[in-house]
Design a protein around this motif. Structure first.
Motif, mmCIF file in Angstrom:
data_model
loop_
_atom_site.group_PDB
_atom_site.id
_atom_site.type_symbol
_atom_site.label_atom_id
_atom_site.label_comp_id
_atom_site.label_asym_id
_atom_site.label_seq_id
_atom_site.Cartn_x
_atom_site.Cartn_y
_atom_site.Cartn_z
ATOM 1 N N GLU A 238 0.834 -1.193 0.000
ATOM 2 C CA GLU A 238 0.000 0.000 0.000
ATOM 3 C C GLU A 238 0.875 1.252 0.000
ATOM 4 O O GLU A 238 1.952 1.275 0.594
ATOM 5 N N LEU A 239 0.396 2.302 -0.676
ATOM 6 C CA LEU A 239 1.053 3.608 -0.666
ATOM 7 C C LEU A 239 0.307 4.525 0.289
ATOM 8 O O LEU A 239 -0.926 4.576 0.283
ATOM 9 N N ARG A 240 1.081 5.279 1.099
ATOM 10 C CA ARG A 240 0.472 6.259 2.003
ATOM 11 C C ARG A 240 1.326 7.522 1.979
ATOM 12 O O ARG A 240 2.540 7.455 2.083
ATOM 13 N N VAL A 267 13.094 11.873 -4.832
ATOM 14 C CA VAL A 267 12.740 10.875 -3.819
ATOM 15 C C VAL A 267 12.151 9.684 -4.554
ATOM 16 O O VAL A 267 11.053 9.760 -5.107
ATOM 17 N N GLN A 268 12.896 8.587 -4.587
ATOM 18 C CA GLN A 268 12.463 7.379 -5.287
ATOM 19 C C GLN A 268 12.390 6.230 -4.285
ATOM 20 O O GLN A 268 13.409 5.840 -3.723
ATOM 21 N N ILE A 269 11.198 5.707 -4.067
ATOM 22 C CA ILE A 269 10.984 4.647 -3.085
ATOM 23 C C ILE A 269 10.236 3.509 -3.765
ATOM 24 O O ILE A 269 9.188 3.721 -4.381
ATOM 25 N N SER A 270 10.779 2.296 -3.630
ATOM 26 C CA SER A 270 10.191 1.142 -4.296
ATOM 27 C C SER A 270 10.258 -0.079 -3.395
ATOM 28 O O SER A 270 11.299 -0.365 -2.807
ATOM 29 N N SER A 271 9.142 -0.800 -3.283
ATOM 30 C CA SER A 271 9.101 -2.085 -2.584
ATOM 31 C C SER A 271 8.108 -2.974 -3.311
ATOM 32 O O SER A 271 6.936 -2.609 -3.466
ATOM 33 N N GLU A 272 8.574 -4.130 -3.753
ATOM 34 C CA GLU A 272 7.702 -5.012 -4.525
ATOM 35 C C GLU A 272 6.470 -5.426 -3.733
ATOM 36 O O GLU A 272 5.349 -5.342 -4.208
ATOM 37 N N ASN A 273 6.670 -5.888 -2.500
ATOM 38 C CA ASN A 273 5.563 -6.436 -1.722
ATOM 39 C C ASN A 273 5.328 -5.715 -0.401
ATOM 40 O O ASN A 273 4.416 -6.078 0.343
ATOM 41 N N GLY A 274 6.127 -4.718 -0.091
ATOM 42 C CA GLY A 274 5.964 -3.998 1.165
ATOM 43 C C GLY A 274 5.164 -2.718 1.013
ATOM 44 O O GLY A 274 4.935 -2.228 -0.092
ATOM 45 N N ASP A 275 4.713 -2.172 2.154
ATOM 46 C CA ASP A 275 3.992 -0.894 2.179
ATOM 47 C C ASP A 275 4.994 0.260 2.130
ATOM 48 O O ASP A 275 6.117 0.144 2.627
ATOM 49 N N ILE A 276 4.559 1.390 1.572
ATOM 50 C CA ILE A 276 5.409 2.587 1.478
ATOM 51 C C ILE A 276 4.663 3.761 2.105
ATOM 52 O O ILE A 276 3.512 4.039 1.767
#
Length: 282
Positions: A238-240, A267-276
Motif C-alpha cells: 500500500e502507498l500512504r 525521492v524514489q521509493i520502491s518495494s515489490e511487496n511492502g507498504d510505502i
C-alpha cells in the motif's frame, strides 16, 4: 515389524548417548562449544585519523561520539572457545585511515556454535570524518551522534541503526536486517531485501533512493516539502502519503510520480511487496 522398530530405537538411543558422552568429554577438555571465554580487548589511537574502515564477521559494531581527543576501541563480550584460534582482532593506521578487522584465521565447514556475543565499540572525538565504512555479515551496526561526509554500512543479517547522525552521502545495505535512521542525512541510497526501513529526517537535503523486495519502507520529514520529484512504487503493498500536493488519485494506487515546485531533489521509493509511507512528521 516390532523387532525392526525396537532395533531402530536402540540405535537412536545409542547415538544420543554417544553424542552426550562425547560432548561431556569435550567440555572437561575445554574444547566443547559450550565452554565460554570472556573477551576484553582495548586499544587507542591518535586523533589524526580522517577515515575509518571496519570489517568483521559476527561482531556487533558501535561507533559513538565522546568528549576528548583520542579514538578508543574496546571489544567486549563472550564467545565459545572454538573461536579462540579462529578469530583475531587486527588494527592498523595508514595515511590517515584506521583499519579495523576481526579476521577468521581458520575456515571451518561445519561448526556448532553455542555462543557468540561480542561487541566492538569505537569511541571517536567530536569531528567530521571524511568517510566511515562498516561491513559485517551477521552483526548489528549502531552509529550514535556521528559526523562524516560519507557513510557506507553493510550487514547481511544484522540490523543497522544510525541516530543523531550527520552525513552528506549514505550508502546502506542489508539482506534481512532492518534499517533505522534519523538525523541530518543528505543523499541516501538504501537497500534491504526483506528488512523494514524507517527514516526520519529533519529536512530533505539531497536525493533519496530506497529499494526493497518485501520490506515496508517509511520516510518521515520534519520540515514542509516544497521542491521534489517523487516516485513511489509497490506491486502488492500500500502507498500512504500526507505530503501536500502528493495526494493519491485513489486509495488503491500502487504507483505515484509527481513534481512539487521546481522538482529539486529526487525521492524514489520502491518495494515489490511492502507498504510505502512518505509523511511529514507530526
Amino acid at each position: 515389524m516390532k523387532l525392526w522398530k525396537h532395533s531402530l530405537l536402540r540405535i537412536a538411543l545409542t547415538c544420543i548417548v554417544i553424542g552426550l558422552v562425547g560432548n561431556l568429554i569435550l567440555y572437561f577438555l575445554n574444547a566443547s562449544p559450550f565452554n565460554v571465554e570472556e573477551i576484553n580487548e582495548n586499544k587507542s589511537f591518535n586523533n589524526d585519523i580522517n577515515n575509518i574502515q571496519i570489517n568483521t564477521a559476527m561482531d556487533d559494531i558501535r561507533i559513538e561520539r565522546v568528549s576528548g581527543n583520542t579514538i578508543t576501541l574496546s571489544r567486549l563480550g563472550s564467545q565459545s572457545v572454538q573461536y579462540t584460534d579462529r578469530l583475531e582482532l587486527t588494527t592498523s593506521v595508514d595515511n590517515g585511515t584506521l583499519y579495523i578487522s576481526v579476521e577468521e584465521l581458520k575456515k571451518h565447514r561445519f561448526t556448532i556454535s553455542a555462543r557468540y556475543n561480542v561487541a566492538l565499540t569505537l569511541s571517536v572525538p567530536d569531528k567530521i570524518f571524511d568517510s566511515i565504512t562498516v561491513t559485517t555479515i551477521t552483526g548489528d551496526i549502531h552509529l550514535n551522534n556521528i559526523r562524516s561526509n560519507d557513510i557506507a554500512l553493510n550487514s547481511n543479517t544484522g540490523h543497522i541503526h544510525a541516530s543523531d547522525t550527520y552525513s552528506r552521502i549514505n550508502n546502506i545495505r542489508t539482506i534481512t536486517g532492518d534499517i533505522n535512521l534519523d538525523g541530518n542525512l543528505m543523499s541516501l541510497k538504501l537497500y534491504s531485501t526483506t528488512g523494514k526501513i524507517a527514516i526520519k529526517l529533519a529536512e530533505l537535503a539531497g536525493n533519496i533512493q530506497v529499494d526493497s523486495i518485501t520490506g515496508d519502507i517509511a520516510l518521515y520529514v520534519d520540515k514542509i516539502v516544497n521542491d521534489i520529484q517523487t516516485t513511489l512504487r509497490t506491486s502488492t503493498g500500500e502507498l500512504r502519503t500526507d505530503i501536500p500536493g502528493l495526494e493519491l488519485s485513489s486509495e488503491g494506487d500502487k504507483f505515484l510520480t509527481r513534481s512539487l515546485g521546481a522538482g529539486g531533489f529526487q525521492v524514489q521509493i520502491s518495494s515489490e511487496n511492502g507498504d510505502i509511507t512518505f509523511n511529514q512528521s507530526k
